[in-house]
Design a protein around this motif. Structure first.
Motif, PDB file in Angstrom:
ATOM      1  N   GLU A  69       0.833  -1.189   0.000  1.00  0.00           N
ATOM      2  CA  GLU A  69       0.000   0.000   0.000  1.00  0.00           C
ATOM      3  C   GLU A  69       0.874   1.247   0.000  1.00  0.00           C
ATOM      4  O   GLU A  69       1.805   1.374   0.798  1.00  0.00           O
ATOM      5  CB  GLU A  69      -0.898  -0.012   1.234  1.00  0.00           C
ATOM      6  N   LEU A  70       0.570   2.177  -0.918  1.00  0.00           N
ATOM      7  CA  LEU A  70       1.325   3.420  -0.995  1.00  0.00           C
ATOM      8  C   LEU A  70       0.806   4.444   0.009  1.00  0.00           C
ATOM      9  O   LEU A  70      -0.377   4.456   0.363  1.00  0.00           O
ATOM     10  CB  LEU A  70       1.224   4.016  -2.399  1.00  0.00           C
ATOM     11  N   LEU A  71       1.718   5.287   0.459  1.00  0.00           N
ATOM     12  CA  LEU A  71       1.312   6.410   1.294  1.00  0.00           C
ATOM     13  C   LEU A  71       0.504   7.406   0.480  1.00  0.00           C
ATOM     14  O   LEU A  71       0.581   7.436  -0.753  1.00  0.00           O
ATOM     15  CB  LEU A  71       2.557   7.111   1.877  1.00  0.00           C
ATOM     16  N   LYS A  72      -0.281   8.212   1.149  1.00  0.00           N
ATOM     17  CA  LYS A  72      -1.137   9.168   0.457  1.00  0.00           C
ATOM     18  C   LYS A  72      -0.310  10.216  -0.282  1.00  0.00           C
ATOM     19  O   LYS A  72      -0.635  10.602  -1.402  1.00  0.00           O
ATOM     20  CB  LYS A  72      -2.062   9.858   1.468  1.00  0.00           C
ATOM     21  N   ASN A  74       2.867  11.961  -2.304  1.00  0.00           N
ATOM     22  CA  ASN A  74       3.898  11.567  -3.270  1.00  0.00           C
ATOM     23  C   ASN A  74       4.629  12.825  -3.728  1.00  0.00           C
ATOM     24  O   ASN A  74       4.155  13.945  -3.566  1.00  0.00           O
ATOM     25  CB  ASN A  74       3.291  10.802  -4.455  1.00  0.00           C
ATOM     26  N   GLU A  80       5.759   6.324  -1.825  1.00  0.00           N
ATOM     27  CA  GLU A  80       6.490   5.519  -0.853  1.00  0.00           C
ATOM     28  C   GLU A  80       5.535   4.505  -0.236  1.00  0.00           C
ATOM     29  O   GLU A  80       4.403   4.834   0.115  1.00  0.00           O
ATOM     30  CB  GLU A  80       7.070   6.414   0.244  1.00  0.00           C
ATOM     31  N   TYR A  81       5.989   3.239  -0.140  1.00  0.00           N
ATOM     32  CA  TYR A  81       5.154   2.184   0.409  1.00  0.00           C
ATOM     33  C   TYR A  81       5.103   2.266   1.937  1.00  0.00           C
ATOM     34  O   TYR A  81       6.028   2.729   2.596  1.00  0.00           O
ATOM     35  CB  TYR A  81       5.686   0.807   0.001  1.00  0.00           C
ATOM     36  N   LYS A  82       3.981   1.802   2.472  1.00  0.00           N
ATOM     37  CA  LYS A  82       3.843   1.731   3.925  1.00  0.00           C
ATOM     38  C   LYS A  82       4.494   0.447   4.432  1.00  0.00           C
ATOM     39  O   LYS A  82       3.843  -0.488   4.887  1.00  0.00           O
ATOM     40  CB  LYS A  82       2.354   1.730   4.317  1.00  0.00           C
ATOM     41  N   ASN A  83       5.812   0.421   4.321  1.00  0.00           N
ATOM     42  CA  ASN A  83       6.543  -0.771   4.754  1.00  0.00           C
ATOM     43  C   ASN A  83       6.812  -0.722   6.255  1.00  0.00           C
ATOM     44  O   ASN A  83       7.097   0.335   6.814  1.00  0.00           O
ATOM     45  CB  ASN A  83       7.878  -0.883   4.016  1.00  0.00           C
ATOM     46  N   GLU A  84       6.691  -1.863   6.880  1.00  0.00           N
ATOM     47  CA  GLU A  84       7.025  -1.956   8.294  1.00  0.00           C
ATOM     48  C   GLU A  84       8.544  -1.853   8.463  1.00  0.00           C
ATOM     49  O   GLU A  84       9.310  -2.182   7.554  1.00  0.00           O
ATOM     50  CB  GLU A  84       6.538  -3.296   8.861  1.00  0.00           C
TER      51      GLU A  84
END
Length: 307
Positions: A69-72, A74, A80-84
């Motif tokens: 899932e991408l962050l809102k 950009n 940028e992905y919502k990576n843990e």
């Protein structure tokens, strides 16, 4: 085999070979020395881990594709992905924080022993003993001490005979030269020669009382030669009208107003050693490593050269 892995193996082999040749070719080599063995083991581990990590991430960039899932927000269409946070990274970060707290509190506390701290304490004790032992020394003994300190600390720039080594530093066998006088008149001075902030103004603040006008280039040339020539020759009238109000009629200065420009004094030299000095030649550093008695002694020695 993938070329990337092959190159990794080759690089590891080359670097390990270079490490072996470097250590083996040094005096003594390993020879069972635990320190050298640990150093080599660390170097080997570092090489292997570094190459492994580089190969892993280069390979990952070649074959992996991002998902999630991408962050809102950009930036220019780049998201940028919502990576843990990677578990390994988080664990290493926390361990580093724990180790840091242990290091500063238990392993090597801030107030623990250090060689520098011991040295500073020993120097302070020595200086205290020195000042107690030599506090009453005066006369020729003080001059002799000053000569010893001068040869240890000052001769590198000023020369063994204090002649300034052909202009590399000030010639201390005379109070001041023409070039230095001219520089101070034109640019002013704030070298704490009295031990405090008592700046001398530049030429724009020097009024010749005889003419009622600011000092001119010709007057600067004349009075500079007069001062450098031990307060003699042409220029006495200019000095009297422009400089004597602060430096005195004989150029030996007035207390809390201006320093002597006719002769050196132990106090003048001590202030230069304490605060440093910037002049026509360049910048002289301050000498914090000298104690007050040593500075006084150097001042007595320099003053004796001008008698």
């Amino acid at each position: 085999m993938n070329k990337l892995y092959l190159w990794g193996i080759i690089i590891i082999a080359v670097m390990l070979g270079a490490t072996y040749l470097s250590v083996g070719g040094s005096k003594g080599g390993l020879n069972g020395d635990i320190v050298n063995m640990l150093a080599v083991a660390g170097a080997v581990s570092l090489v292997i881990i570094t190459v492994f990590v580089v190969v892993k991430y280069v390979r990952q960039m070649q074959v992996d594709s991002a998902s999630g899932e991408l962050l809102k927000d950009n930036w220019d269409g780049i998201g940028e992905y919502k990576n843990e946070v990677p578990t390994g990274w988080a664990v290493m970060f926390l361990l580093t924080m724990v180790w840091g707290m242990w290091y500063f509190v238990i392993g090597y506390p801030v107030n623990a022993y250090s060689q520098i701290g011991e040295y500073n304490e020993d120097v302070a004790v020595h200086n205290s003993k020195f000042e107690t032992k030599y506090k009453d020394i005066t006369g020729e003994k003080l001059v002799e001490m000053g000569e010893s300190v001068f040869l240890a600390e000052c001769k590198v720039c000023h020369g063994i005979s204090a002649d300034g080594i052909d202009g590399a530093a000030a010639n201390l066998n005379k109070r001041i030269d023409e070039k230095s006088v001219k520089h101070v008149i034109e640019k002013g001075s704030n070298n704490k020669l009295l031990g405090m902030e008592m700046p001398m103004p530049d030429r724009n603040g020097l009024l010749n009382a005889n003419t009622g006008a600011l000092i001119t280039d010709a007057e600067i040339e004349t009075v500079s030669k007069f001062v450098a020539n031990k307060m003699s020759g042409a220029g006495a009238d200019i000095f009297a009208g422009t400089c004597a109000a602060c430096h005195g009629e004989d150029g030996k200065g007035l207390d809390s107003v201006a320093p002597s420009i006719a002769t050196y004094t132990p106090t003048l030299v001590s202030n230069v050693l304490t605060h440093g000095k910037k002049g026509a030649i360049g910048v002289m550093p301050k000498f914090d490593r000298l104690n007050d008695k040593q500075k006084e002694a150097v001042g007595a020695y320099i003053t004796s050269l001008n008698k």
